[in-house]
Scaffold this motif. Sequence first.
Motif, mmCIF file in Angstrom:
data_model
loop_
_atom_site.group_PDB
_atom_site.id
_atom_site.type_symbol
_atom_site.label_atom_id
_atom_site.label_comp_id
_atom_site.label_asym_id
_atom_site.label_seq_id
_atom_site.Cartn_x
_atom_site.Cartn_y
_atom_site.Cartn_z
ATOM 1 N N LEU A 410 0.819 -1.207 0.000
ATOM 2 C CA LEU A 410 0.000 0.000 0.000
ATOM 3 C C LEU A 410 0.860 1.268 0.000
ATOM 4 O O LEU A 410 0.382 2.331 -0.389
ATOM 5 N N MET A 411 2.107 1.141 0.423
ATOM 6 C CA MET A 411 3.031 2.270 0.421
ATOM 7 C C MET A 411 3.833 2.369 -0.877
ATOM 8 O O MET A 411 4.522 3.362 -1.114
ATOM 9 N N GLN A 412 3.770 1.345 -1.704
ATOM 10 C CA GLN A 412 4.639 1.293 -2.885
ATOM 11 C C GLN A 412 3.887 1.329 -4.217
ATOM 12 O O GLN A 412 4.421 1.824 -5.210
ATOM 13 N N GLU A 413 2.680 0.787 -4.258
ATOM 14 C CA GLU A 413 1.983 0.599 -5.536
ATOM 15 C C GLU A 413 0.887 1.645 -5.725
ATOM 16 O O GLU A 413 0.130 1.949 -4.804
ATOM 17 N N GLU A 414 0.810 2.164 -6.937
ATOM 18 C CA GLU A 414 -0.211 3.174 -7.239
ATOM 19 C C GLU A 414 -1.590 2.517 -7.302
ATOM 20 O O GLU A 414 -1.793 1.571 -8.059
ATOM 21 N N ILE A 415 -2.506 3.034 -6.524
ATOM 22 C CA ILE A 415 -3.857 2.466 -6.430
ATOM 23 C C ILE A 415 -4.837 3.256 -7.289
ATOM 24 O O ILE A 415 -5.753 2.705 -7.883
ATOM 25 N N PHE A 416 -4.659 4.557 -7.365
ATOM 26 C CA PHE A 416 -5.510 5.457 -8.141
ATOM 27 C C PHE A 416 -6.956 5.420 -7.649
ATOM 28 O O PHE A 416 -7.904 5.254 -8.416
ATOM 29 N N GLY A 417 -7.087 5.589 -6.364
ATOM 30 C CA GLY A 417 -8.405 5.613 -5.754
ATOM 31 C C GLY A 417 -8.326 6.258 -4.381
ATOM 32 O O GLY A 417 -7.255 6.676 -3.931
ATOM 33 N N PRO A 418 -9.455 6.318 -3.666
ATOM 34 C CA PRO A 418 -9.506 7.031 -2.383
ATOM 35 C C PRO A 418 -8.960 6.194 -1.225
ATOM 36 O O PRO A 418 -9.677 5.870 -0.271
ATOM 37 N N VAL A 419 -7.686 5.827 -1.312
ATOM 38 C CA VAL A 419 -7.034 5.011 -0.283
ATOM 39 C C VAL A 419 -5.758 5.715 0.153
ATOM 40 O O VAL A 419 -4.870 5.970 -0.665
ATOM 41 N N LEU A 420 -5.667 6.018 1.443
ATOM 42 C CA LEU A 420 -4.533 6.749 2.003
ATOM 43 C C LEU A 420 -3.770 5.862 2.981
ATOM 44 O O LEU A 420 -4.351 5.275 3.891
ATOM 45 N N ALA A 421 -2.460 5.772 2.767
ATOM 46 C CA ALA A 421 -1.593 4.957 3.615
ATOM 47 C C ALA A 421 -0.845 5.849 4.604
ATOM 48 O O ALA A 421 -0.262 6.855 4.213
ATOM 49 N N PHE A 422 -0.868 5.468 5.892
ATOM 50 C CA PHE A 422 -0.179 6.220 6.950
ATOM 51 C C PHE A 422 1.033 5.434 7.430
ATOM 52 O O PHE A 422 0.941 4.227 7.679
ATOM 53 N N CYS A 423 2.163 6.137 7.573
ATOM 54 C CA CYS A 423 3.412 5.504 7.996
ATOM 55 C C CYS A 423 4.150 6.433 8.956
ATOM 56 O O CYS A 423 4.143 7.657 8.780
ATOM 57 N N LYS A 424 4.816 5.849 9.948
ATOM 58 C CA LYS A 424 5.511 6.605 10.989
ATOM 59 C C LYS A 424 6.998 6.742 10.638
ATOM 60 O O LYS A 424 7.615 5.795 10.143
ATOM 61 N N ALA A 425 7.555 7.938 10.890
ATOM 62 C CA ALA A 425 8.986 8.176 10.665
ATOM 63 C C ALA A 425 9.667 8.580 11.969
ATOM 64 O O ALA A 425 9.077 9.271 12.798
ATOM 65 N N ARG A 426 10.941 8.157 12.117
ATOM 66 C CA ARG A 426 11.685 8.426 13.362
ATOM 67 C C ARG A 426 12.181 9.867 13.435
ATOM 68 O O ARG A 426 12.149 10.495 14.495
ATOM 69 N N ASP A 427 12.687 10.389 12.328
ATOM 70 C CA ASP A 427 13.302 11.716 12.304
ATOM 71 C C ASP A 427 13.308 12.223 10.865
ATOM 72 O O ASP A 427 12.783 11.564 9.967
ATOM 73 N N PHE A 428 13.919 13.381 10.642
ATOM 74 C CA PHE A 428 13.900 13.979 9.302
ATOM 75 C C PHE A 428 14.567 13.074 8.271
ATOM 76 O O PHE A 428 14.049 12.912 7.166
ATOM 77 N N ASP A 429 15.703 12.510 8.607
ATOM 78 C CA ASP A 429 16.400 11.632 7.653
ATOM 79 C C ASP A 429 15.528 10.452 7.251
ATOM 80 O O ASP A 429 15.495 10.047 6.081
ATOM 81 N N HIS A 430 14.810 9.900 8.222
ATOM 82 C CA HIS A 430 13.914 8.781 7.945
ATOM 83 C C HIS A 430 12.730 9.243 7.080
ATOM 84 O O HIS A 430 12.277 8.512 6.183
ATOM 85 N N GLU A 431 12.240 10.456 7.331
ATOM 86 C CA GLU A 431 11.158 11.007 6.498
ATOM 87 C C GLU A 431 11.575 11.047 5.032
ATOM 88 O O GLU A 431 10.818 10.648 4.140
ATOM 89 N N MET A 432 12.790 11.539 4.780
ATOM 90 C CA MET A 432 13.270 11.644 3.394
ATOM 91 C C MET A 432 13.528 10.260 2.798
ATOM 92 O O MET A 432 13.277 10.034 1.612
#
Length: 513
Positions: A410-432
């Motif tokens: 769900l974080m990698q493949e394009e769905i093209f629909g009303p589906v939102l994936a939430f993911c947690k990041a540790r810090d700025f480097d992890h966000e990028m």
Amino acid sequence: MITYSHELETDFTIEKNKLAFREAIAYVESQFGKDYPVVIGGEKIFTEDKIVSKNPANKEEVIGHVSKANKELAEQAMQAALETFETWKKWKPEHRANILFKAAAILKRRKHEFSAWMVKEAGKPWAEADADTAEAIDFLEYYGRQMLRLQDGVPMVNREGEFNQYNYIPLGVGIIISPFNFPLAIMAGTTVAAIVTGNTVLLKPANTTAIIAAKFVELMDEAGLPKGILNFVPGSGAEIGDYLVDHPKTRFVSFTGSREVGCRIYERAAKVHPGQKWLKRVIAEMGGKDTVVVDKDADIDLAVNSIVYSAFGFAGQKCSAGSRAVVHQDIYDEVLEKAVALTKTLTVGNPADGAYMGPVIDDKSFKKIMSYIEIGKQEGKLMTGGEGNDSNGYFIQPTIIADLDQDARLMQEEIFGPVLAFCKARDFDHEMEIANNTDYGLTGAFLSKNREHIERARDEFHVGNLYINTKCTGAVVGHQPFGGFNMSGTDSKAGGPDYLVLHMQAKSTSEKL
């Protein structure tokens, strides 16, 4: 200062604007059931084999019928385009531009009508359809002005006794393959960019929104475009799409659509066929898996609005849609909770009645999106939505899946629909790291008050369109030229200063005096 139509979008909180738009919808409904022809060299050709256009919000409602071109008609269209290219390429650029300006004026007068067609044929909500028409107007005016800037080429340095020139000339016949999700703006923009630069085209629109394209072909005729410049060939991608991409006389292909089809076109266009004396040019805008990144000290409410409206505008059927939210662990729970609450306020229903979110485009999309929701339930936690109903139209509730691994499907493949994936990041480097971990690189948003992080994101967030402290959709022609990196396409930057040059080739001449 140039005012763009996006700055003049209709305010539907004003009662007279609501009334005018309802009248436009009623008018469009009165036009249902008509037949639309293939158009070749100005000749209208009605075929037995037709596309039946239906309202995705009401499957029983037939919008109309569009004749389908076969290989024989596609070849006929190619010959018409080749013939008219010989005269069209000699037209003065300002005269070609004037046709675009005339078309823009007509479209301004008929703005609600064209928007209403999109509400009915594409399932676009009012505001989304209105913005689509505004963007089409912008493309017409912007590309007309850009052609005026390019008509004299680029000044060259002259040595003594020498006169040097650098000019742009048209390429030839182009194939325009346009998508359903911006059925007027992208279809019109890609078409007129090719035409104003002196090329002739064969337009093959998405079958699900072929009537909107047919109406635009009528509009260009009304604006005075000579016959044979724009040839309208709706039909099967497998039958005529491949035939035209492979054709030895095709000079370029301008495509907007999925990664799968775009890569296939790119590969096919690379092959040189007997009778072909050039390397075909491909202008491709493909998919996206776009991320809204929320840094530790971001404005929470701004971030939540950016996440939700990036994800669920036009039911997520945008290559620019923010389908991933990557949030710093310190504020993750609060942002998620507020995003879920805001999502639950979104109305889903028939867009003709004013719902915020309408249907997805067709049965194939509905089934694909629902299958991804099932995958999401296994990979993460369903927070809201997850339900679909295709009994009358193709409606899916806006869906949030949380606590996903950064490498989840769900974080990698394009769905093209009303589906939102939430993911947690540790810090700025992890966000990028997460923001850049897909095959795509189209749009992204970065929400932060930390100036150092903003400047680093400007450099490190590898997307063609980066938005800072706002949502990641809604690029405005001439303001945010649009196009992406990696598997998002050829970074062609529609609505930008380099776009028209892609439809031309440079010629350098030097005269000894």
